[in-house]
Design an enzyme around this catalytic site. Structure first.
Site, PDB file in Angstrom:
ATOM      1  N   LYS A 279      27.945 -53.509  23.490  1.00 29.75           N
ATOM      2  CA  LYS A 279      28.808 -54.348  24.331  1.00 29.75           C
ATOM      3  C   LYS A 279      29.020 -53.779  25.742  1.00 29.75           C
ATOM      4  CE  LYS A 279      30.956 -56.225  20.195  1.00 29.75           C
ATOM      5  NZ  LYS A 279      30.609 -57.661  20.179  1.00 29.75           N
TER       6      LYS A 279
ATOM      7  N   TYR B 179      32.902 -55.187  10.567  1.00 34.53           N
ATOM      8  CA  TYR B 179      31.557 -55.706  10.832  1.00 34.53           C
ATOM      9  C   TYR B 179      30.814 -54.667  11.662  1.00 34.53           C
ATOM     10  CZ  TYR B 179      27.857 -58.840  12.565  1.00 34.53           C
ATOM     11  OH  TYR B 179      26.652 -59.413  12.871  1.00 34.53           O
TER      12      TYR B 179
ATOM     13  N   ASP C 274      32.350 -46.646  14.437  1.00 33.28           N
ATOM     14  CA  ASP C 274      31.647 -47.762  15.074  1.00 33.28           C
ATOM     15  C   ASP C 274      32.502 -48.192  16.267  1.00 33.28           C
ATOM     16  OD1 ASP C 274      30.577 -51.121  14.034  1.00 33.28           O
ATOM     17  OD2 ASP C 274      30.724 -50.136  15.994  1.00 33.28           O
TER      18      ASP C 274
HETATM   19  P1  KE4 Z   1      25.532 -56.596  17.949  1.00 28.37           P
HETATM   20  O1  KE4 Z   1      24.338 -56.351  17.089  1.00 28.37           O
HETATM   21  O2  KE4 Z   1      26.077 -58.014  17.816  1.00 28.37           O
HETATM   22  O3  KE4 Z   1      25.293 -56.186  19.399  1.00 28.37           O
HETATM   23  O4  KE4 Z   1      26.708 -55.601  17.471  1.00 28.37           O
HETATM   24  C1  KE4 Z   1      27.117 -55.635  16.125  1.00 28.37           C
HETATM   25  C2  KE4 Z   1      28.528 -55.103  16.032  1.00 28.37           C
HETATM   26  C3  KE4 Z   1      28.718 -53.815  15.571  1.00 28.37           C
HETATM   27  N1  KE4 Z   1      29.965 -53.283  15.472  1.00 28.37           N
HETATM   28  C4  KE4 Z   1      31.053 -53.998  15.845  1.00 28.37           C
HETATM   29  C5  KE4 Z   1      32.409 -53.369  15.731  1.00 28.37           C
HETATM   30  C6  KE4 Z   1      30.908 -55.319  16.336  1.00 28.37           C
HETATM   31  O5  KE4 Z   1      32.010 -56.024  16.700  1.00 28.37           O
HETATM   32  C7  KE4 Z   1      29.629 -55.891  16.437  1.00 28.37           C
HETATM   33  C8  KE4 Z   1      29.404 -57.303  16.939  1.00 28.37           C
HETATM   34  N2  KE4 Z   1      30.581 -58.063  17.180  1.00 28.37           N
HETATM   35  C9  KE4 Z   1      30.435 -59.499  17.051  1.00 28.37           C
HETATM   36  C10 KE4 Z   1      31.775 -60.148  17.405  1.00 28.37           C
HETATM   37  N3  KE4 Z   1      32.801 -59.798  16.499  1.00 28.37           N
HETATM   38  C11 KE4 Z   1      29.324 -60.012  17.888  1.00 28.37           C
HETATM   39  C12 KE4 Z   1      29.339 -61.501  18.127  1.00 28.37           C
HETATM   40  C13 KE4 Z   1      28.187 -62.172  17.453  1.00 28.37           C
HETATM   41  O6  KE4 Z   1      27.883 -61.834  16.276  1.00 28.37           O
HETATM   42  O7  KE4 Z   1      27.611 -63.069  18.118  1.00 28.37           O
END
Ligand code: KE4
Length: 429
Positions: A267, A144, A239
């Site tokens: 994060k 993701y 990533d």
């Molecule tokens: P954000 O746009 O949510 O800040 O980041 C996206 C993202 C990008 N790359 C990785 C490896 C990530 O894990 C994420 C976001 N992680 C999720 C939890 N697995 C965020 C939680 C959510 O969607 O509320």
């Protein structure tokens, strides 16, 4: 334990917010039940609106690596806020943040701040396409990279949790430029590359995956991708939104010893404030506007409150890298305890762990990619989630998420987690 207030708040929330949440994974949709509404958090504890206390293994999905309401971060935010919350003009804070990150991670000459991990990954892909003049990308099933259209093809996290095969709104044209294959399948990547010569701008990967649960790269997998990228003129994008400043001070690049061409962060970099970033070697990042013509922008990019929060946390991790080691040791203690309890339970299981990333899969086979994660007994995980929650342990509400430990966890918290595990398994098996 009553969660009556959360129930009432969830009903009310659904009148004005889609699904009652501002991010789908918070909705408990896959595990069932009512999401808890959180009133406050401190250290490793979350407190819901009924004043129930939980040991937190989500840490806001990673950012709260030294615990909630971490005093130096709170103090820095309070002191900065009185000077206004945003200017829309450059500040010295942004320079200090960029210089600090460059000093901590390898292969970053230039770095651009954005406001989320999605923005960071979306921008990195655009840079790769602008730099190479090619259109296609390769991503891995179950990884993701945020919710930009290009990534919502066989994505992990909530997309996997809700088993969304194709996301409405992502056009066939966009999806056609996203090639996918299984994590850890180097031969499949070689095949895709041979079938799309000179067409692939980038391979983007979670170098240690956290959105299918925690899944480790097989020996030689990341190195093999690096070799393919070198041979084919493809940019290799790490990533590190999850792994950055968690697996090591220098993230997965340092931990795995493999160089990326572009790297994205999120994060931890914001200490809980909205911050993402993408960066890489000068000759690549020079295509980014206003230097080059790859346009990328953001009203709140480099926001001073977010910068001072992230800068304060990263400075502490930079000056005390043993803190990451401490969290890893706590994770290993938890892993070993879980291993003993699960082995005694007789139910098939797999524990995947690296650094302070860990996940349990109720599976009788190794979990090395999305298909094997999806084939586990995730219904049993959902029961486990609720059995732990009612015992005051808050795990990510999905089998397709890594757990995140924070350094505020004490031995007592870890032992309480193990005791809750023992009781939960006795209840659900
Ligand atoms: P954000 O746009 O949510 O800040 O980041 C996206 C993202 C990008 N790359 C990785 C490896 C990530 O894990 C994420 C976001 N992680 C999720 C939890 N697995 C965020 C939680 C959510 O969607 O509320």
């Amino acid at each position: 334990m009553t969660t009556q207030t959360s129930k009432l708040l969830f009903q009310r929330a659904q009148q004005s917010i889609p699904g009652g949440v501002n991010s789908p994974v918070r909705a408990f949709k896959s595990v069932g039940g009512t999401p808890l509404f959180i009133k406050k958090a401190e250290g490793t504890y979350l407190y819901d609106t009924d004043d129930n206390r939980y040991i937190d293994y989500i840490a806001s999905w990673g950012p709260m690596i030294l615990g909630h309401a971490y005093a130096p971060v709170i103090k820095a935010i309070q002191e900065q806020a009185v000077y206004s919350t945003s200017y829309g003009a450059p500040t010295e804070l942004e320079i200090r943040m960029a210089e600090l990150i460059k000093s901590m991670v390898p292969n970053v000459d230039l770095i651009r701040m954005v406001s989320s991990g999605t923005e960071a990954c979306m921008s990195a892909i655009r840079v790769a396409r602008g730099y190479t003049g090619r259109n296609k990308i390769i991503k891995f099933e179950g990884c993701y990279h945020g919710h930009a259209d290009s990534f919502l093809v066989k994505a992990g996290s909530g997309v996997a949790t809700f088993n969304i095969q194709t996301v409405p709104g992502v056009t066939a044209g966009v999806a056609a430029d996203t090639l996918t294959c299984a994590y850890n399948d180097l031969a499949a990547v070689e095949k895709l590359v041979s079938e799309h010569k000179q067409q692939i701008a980038a391979i983007i990967i979670e170098p240690v995956a956290g959105n299918m649960g925690c899944i480790l790269p097989a020996p030689g997998f990341i190195e093999g991708l690096r070799k393919i990228c070198n041979e084919e003129g493809i940019l290799f994008i790490f990533d590190e939104v999850m792994t950055g400043f968690r697996l090591a001070k220098g993230g997965a690049q340092e931990r795995l010893g493999v160089d990326a061409d572009l790297v994205t962060y999120g994060k931890v970099i914001g200490a809980g404030m909205p911050v993402g970033a993408f960066g890489g070697k000068k000759h690549i990042m020079e295509v980014v506007s206003p230097l080059g013509n790859v346009y990328q922008a953001g009203t709140l990019s480099g926001n001073p409150i977010a910068m001072i929060a992230g800068y304060t946390l990263l400075s502490i991790l930079n000056e005390q890298p043993q803190l990451l080691q401490e969290i890893e040791e706590k994770t290993i203690y938890l892993r070993d305890g879980l291993d003993k309890i699960l082995a005694a339970s007789g139910t098939p299981y797999v524990i995947n762990q690296l650094g302070s990333m860990i996940s349990i899969h109720f599976s009788d086979h190794p979990v090395t990619d999305f298909a094997s994660a999806a084939a586990a007994n995730n219904q049993l995980f959902n029961k486990f989630f609720h059995a732990m929650l009612k015992r005051g342990v808050y795990l990510p509400p999905s089998a397709f998420e890594s757990w995140f430990l924070n350094n505020a966890l004490t031995q007592q918290d870890l032992d309480a987690t193990l005791q809750a595990t023992k009781e939960s398994l006795a209840e659900i098996l």
